[in-house]
Write a protein that holds these residues in place. Sequence first.
Motif, PDB file in Angstrom:
ATOM      1  N   GLY A 189      19.473  58.669  69.497  1.00 51.68           N
ATOM      2  CA  GLY A 189      18.824  58.458  70.818  1.00 51.68           C
ATOM      3  C   GLY A 189      17.551  58.581  70.449  1.00 51.68           C
ATOM      4  N   ARG A 190      16.809  58.394  69.326  1.00 48.62           N
ATOM      5  CA  ARG A 190      15.317  58.827  68.921  1.00 48.62           C
ATOM      6  C   ARG A 190      14.852  57.611  68.831  1.00 48.62           C
ATOM      7  NH1 ARG A 190      16.196  62.559  63.784  1.00 48.62           N
ATOM      8  NH2 ARG A 190      17.384  60.463  63.503  1.00 48.62           N
ATOM      9  N   LYS A 191      13.402  57.324  69.052  1.00 48.53           N
ATOM     10  CA  LYS A 191      12.711  56.159  69.038  1.00 48.53           C
ATOM     11  C   LYS A 191      12.890  55.817  67.288  1.00 48.53           C
ATOM     12  CE  LYS A 191       8.074  54.255  69.051  1.00 48.53           C
ATOM     13  NZ  LYS A 191       6.609  54.646  69.159  1.00 48.53           N
ATOM     14  N   LEU A 192      13.101  54.460  67.118  1.00 49.33           N
ATOM     15  CA  LEU A 192      12.910  54.028  65.651  1.00 49.33           C
ATOM     16  C   LEU A 192      11.320  53.804  65.452  1.00 49.33           C
ATOM     17  CD1 LEU A 192      15.621  51.309  64.947  1.00 49.33           C
ATOM     18  CD2 LEU A 192      15.541  53.586  64.411  1.00 49.33           C
ATOM     19  N   SER A 193      10.771  54.352  64.387  1.00 48.50           N
ATOM     20  CA  SER A 193       9.454  54.196  63.933  1.00 48.50           C
ATOM     21  C   SER A 193       9.268  54.129  62.402  1.00 48.50           C
ATOM     22  CB  SER A 193       8.606  55.263  64.543  1.00 48.50           C
ATOM     23  OG  SER A 193       8.730  56.489  64.105  1.00 48.50           O
ATOM     24  N   LYS A 194       8.252  53.954  62.229  1.00 50.23           N
ATOM     25  CA  LYS A 194       7.982  53.781  60.676  1.00 50.23           C
ATOM     26  C   LYS A 194       8.048  55.073  60.038  1.00 50.23           C
ATOM     27  CE  LYS A 194       4.634  50.115  61.618  1.00 50.23           C
ATOM     28  NZ  LYS A 194       4.564  50.318  62.910  1.00 50.23           N
ATOM     29  N   SER A 195       7.528  56.155  60.942  1.00 46.75           N
ATOM     30  CA  SER A 195       7.387  57.349  60.365  1.00 46.75           C
ATOM     31  C   SER A 195       8.746  58.089  60.233  1.00 46.75           C
ATOM     32  CB  SER A 195       6.299  58.351  61.504  1.00 46.75           C
ATOM     33  OG  SER A 195       6.969  58.322  62.623  1.00 46.75           O
ATOM     34  N   GLU A 196       9.547  57.655  61.152  1.00 46.28           N
ATOM     35  CA  GLU A 196      11.054  58.294  60.775  1.00 46.28           C
ATOM     36  C   GLU A 196      12.027  57.438  59.860  1.00 46.28           C
ATOM     37  OE1 GLU A 196      12.280  57.846  64.802  1.00 46.28           O
ATOM     38  OE2 GLU A 196      11.130  59.676  65.527  1.00 46.28           O
ATOM     39  N   GLY A 197      11.306  56.537  59.050  1.00 45.98           N
ATOM     40  CA  GLY A 197      12.052  55.919  57.855  1.00 45.98           C
ATOM     41  C   GLY A 197      12.971  54.896  58.246  1.00 45.98           C
ATOM     42  N   SER A 198      12.658  54.211  59.661  1.00 46.84           N
ATOM     43  CA  SER A 198      13.644  53.264  60.007  1.00 46.84           C
ATOM     44  C   SER A 198      13.712  52.031  58.979  1.00 46.84           C
ATOM     45  CB  SER A 198      13.329  52.916  61.438  1.00 46.84           C
ATOM     46  OG  SER A 198      12.147  52.042  61.243  1.00 46.84           O
ATOM     47  N   ARG A 199      14.866  51.398  59.056  1.00 49.06           N
ATOM     48  CA  ARG A 199      14.980  50.314  58.226  1.00 49.06           C
ATOM     49  C   ARG A 199      14.020  49.245  58.240  1.00 49.06           C
ATOM     50  NH1 ARG A 199      20.280  46.996  59.114  1.00 49.06           N
ATOM     51  NH2 ARG A 199      18.943  46.074  60.640  1.00 49.06           N
ATOM     52  N   GLU A 200      13.269  48.581  57.272  1.00 47.92           N
ATOM     53  CA  GLU A 200      12.347  47.705  57.423  1.00 47.92           C
ATOM     54  C   GLU A 200      13.255  46.236  57.607  1.00 47.92           C
ATOM     55  OE1 GLU A 200      12.032  49.733  54.697  1.00 47.92           O
ATOM     56  OE2 GLU A 200      10.343  50.781  55.127  1.00 47.92           O
ATOM     57  N   ILE A 201      12.308  45.310  58.010  1.00 47.15           N
ATOM     58  CA  ILE A 201      13.123  44.065  58.139  1.00 47.15           C
ATOM     59  C   ILE A 201      12.922  43.421  56.813  1.00 47.15           C
ATOM     60  CG2 ILE A 201      12.805  41.847  59.256  1.00 47.15           C
ATOM     61  CD1 ILE A 201      13.781  44.141  61.187  1.00 47.15           C
ATOM     62  N   PRO A 251      -1.257  48.268  61.142  1.00 48.19           N
ATOM     63  CA  PRO A 251      -0.564  48.070  59.787  1.00 48.19           C
ATOM     64  C   PRO A 251      -0.496  49.461  59.070  1.00 48.19           C
ATOM     65  CG  PRO A 251      -2.973  47.862  59.721  1.00 48.19           C
ATOM     66  CD  PRO A 251      -2.581  47.970  61.234  1.00 48.19           C
ATOM     67  N   THR A 252       0.279  50.281  59.784  1.00 49.90           N
ATOM     68  CA  THR A 252       1.098  51.600  59.509  1.00 49.90           C
ATOM     69  C   THR A 252       2.157  51.701  58.764  1.00 49.90           C
ATOM     70  OG1 THR A 252       1.849  51.854  61.609  1.00 49.90           O
ATOM     71  CG2 THR A 252      -0.595  52.584  61.341  1.00 49.90           C
ATOM     72  N   GLY A 253       2.990  50.558  58.309  1.00 49.56           N
ATOM     73  CA  GLY A 253       4.283  50.522  57.756  1.00 49.56           C
ATOM     74  C   GLY A 253       4.631  48.876  57.754  1.00 49.56           C
ATOM     75  N   LEU A 254       5.753  48.747  57.267  1.00 49.80           N
ATOM     76  CA  LEU A 254       6.424  47.357  57.316  1.00 49.80           C
ATOM     77  C   LEU A 254       7.001  47.089  58.780  1.00 49.80           C
ATOM     78  CD1 LEU A 254       7.897  47.378  53.698  1.00 49.80           C
ATOM     79  CD2 LEU A 254       5.796  46.737  54.404  1.00 49.80           C
ATOM     80  N   LEU A 255       7.286  45.828  58.744  1.00 47.97           N
ATOM     81  CA  LEU A 255       7.927  45.444  60.165  1.00 47.97           C
ATOM     82  C   LEU A 255       9.322  45.923  60.302  1.00 47.97           C
ATOM     83  CD1 LEU A 255       7.134  43.364  62.466  1.00 47.97           C
ATOM     84  CD2 LEU A 255       8.720  41.708  61.344  1.00 47.97           C
ATOM     85  N   HIS A 256       9.623  46.593  61.294  1.00 47.08           N
ATOM     86  CA  HIS A 256      10.918  47.339  61.507  1.00 47.08           C
ATOM     87  C   HIS A 256      11.521  47.009  62.877  1.00 47.08           C
ATOM     88  CE1 HIS A 256       9.414  50.241  64.855  1.00 47.08           C
ATOM     89  NE2 HIS A 256       8.201  50.218  64.097  1.00 47.08           N
ATOM     90  N   PRO A 257      12.830  47.191  63.074  1.00 40.06           N
ATOM     91  CA  PRO A 257      13.499  46.684  64.082  1.00 40.06           C
ATOM     92  C   PRO A 257      12.718  46.787  65.370  1.00 40.06           C
ATOM     93  CG  PRO A 257      15.095  47.852  62.672  1.00 40.06           C
ATOM     94  CD  PRO A 257      13.628  48.000  62.223  1.00 40.06           C
ATOM     95  N   GLY A 258      12.045  47.941  65.921  1.00 39.98           N
ATOM     96  CA  GLY A 258      11.322  48.183  67.184  1.00 39.98           C
ATOM     97  C   GLY A 258      10.438  47.161  67.265  1.00 39.98           C
ATOM     98  N   SER A 259       9.533  47.160  66.004  1.00 36.80           N
ATOM     99  CA  SER A 259       8.451  45.888  66.020  1.00 36.80           C
ATOM    100  C   SER A 259       8.850  44.437  66.430  1.00 36.80           C
ATOM    101  CB  SER A 259       7.372  46.053  64.927  1.00 36.80           C
ATOM    102  OG  SER A 259       6.919  47.196  64.833  1.00 36.80           O
ATOM    103  N   LEU A 260      10.006  44.419  65.760  1.00 36.44           N
ATOM    104  CA  LEU A 260      10.576  42.997  65.845  1.00 36.44           C
ATOM    105  C   LEU A 260      11.125  42.488  67.207  1.00 36.44           C
ATOM    106  CD1 LEU A 260      11.660  40.296  64.337  1.00 36.44           C
ATOM    107  CD2 LEU A 260      13.529  41.315  63.963  1.00 36.44           C
ATOM    108  N   VAL A 261      11.632  43.543  67.931  1.00 37.48           N
ATOM    109  CA  VAL A 261      11.960  43.462  69.421  1.00 37.48           C
ATOM    110  C   VAL A 261      10.839  42.888  70.143  1.00 37.48           C
ATOM    111  CG1 VAL A 261      12.635  44.814  71.541  1.00 37.48           C
ATOM    112  CG2 VAL A 261      14.068  44.777  69.515  1.00 37.48           C
ATOM    113  N   ALA A 262       9.607  43.763  70.094  1.00 39.89           N
ATOM    114  CA  ALA A 262       8.417  43.302  70.841  1.00 39.89           C
ATOM    115  C   ALA A 262       7.927  42.026  70.239  1.00 39.89           C
ATOM    116  CB  ALA A 262       7.490  44.516  70.341  1.00 39.89           C
ATOM    117  N   ALA A 263       7.955  41.669  69.078  1.00 41.51           N
ATOM    118  CA  ALA A 263       7.624  40.405  68.645  1.00 41.51           C
ATOM    119  C   ALA A 263       8.372  39.050  69.032  1.00 41.51           C
ATOM    120  CB  ALA A 263       7.495  40.372  67.173  1.00 41.51           C
ATOM    121  N   VAL A 264       9.702  39.431  69.065  1.00 40.45           N
ATOM    122  CA  VAL A 264      10.753  38.336  69.718  1.00 40.45           C
ATOM    123  C   VAL A 264      10.639  38.418  71.182  1.00 40.45           C
ATOM    124  CG1 VAL A 264      13.027  37.908  69.798  1.00 40.45           C
ATOM    125  CG2 VAL A 264      12.076  38.639  67.751  1.00 40.45           C
TER     126      VAL A 264
END
Length: 291
Positions: free
Chosen positions: A224-236, A11-24
Amino acid sequence: MSYRGRFAPSPTGLLHPGSLVAAVGSWLCARHAGGQWLLRMEDIDPPREVPGSAAAILGALPALGLIADEPVVQQSSRIAAYDAAFEQLRDADRVFPCWCSRSDLVASGGMHHGGQCIAPRDASREPAWRIRVPTETIAFVDELQGPQQQDLRDAVGDFVIRRVEGFYSYQLACVVDDAWQGITQVVRGSDLLDSTPRQIWLQRCLGLPTPRYLHLPLVLDSEGRKLSKSEGSREINPHDPMPSLRHALTFLGITPDEMAIHPSELLDAALASFDPHRLTHCSDTVPLNLV
């Protein structure tokens, strides 16, 4: 044992595209095997937790058609189990207290070796606790990325399993809970591929079973950088889930059904033709502009 998989966000941020890939990816593998898909909230690091993010993640997943087969496990409610595992390791003399500072570790090459603390005992403060790591190569076959091996002593050294603040490490909590939940296959992002040898070593030390592992490629941004919550990637956006689901399926190498209008319909169509051996490999990954 029948198939049991899981998705275990922090729970370090909202669900983002990288996390969704792992979930799916984990959901598809579980459903393809005719097994169960579980959810575990890894909320054992309070300083990093973003208030409200756990509830937001757990609220977003059903909107995306991802519904767990059992009640969600909160790691914050499992401290007694981690205490028991820690005492088991201590009774077996596999762990030791460590007062080493960062400068001490830098002087020793950046990692701790030798199985005992190299700094003087400091009774005025609590120590971290490290597990003794032997000169041993841990080898396993990742079901997507192929054969892997790591010399634990050279790669990570004696690693921390309980921090100075008393918080248990991800490595220990993950191992204890995977065994307790009966997880038979761990499907997660390849950023955790390096953690797997440490977890296998802990499983051996605790007499726990080792599940199969499948590590998915990371979602990268346009540079080419990893999407993460800390980098402000778009939330789902759980109110408009279809574009995010289509992105996740495409990234995994699955052509989404363009006729589907509901998340469950889209996932069922993906499952009908799903083959875990045809998932995108790390070597196939190209940056996606999802931010």
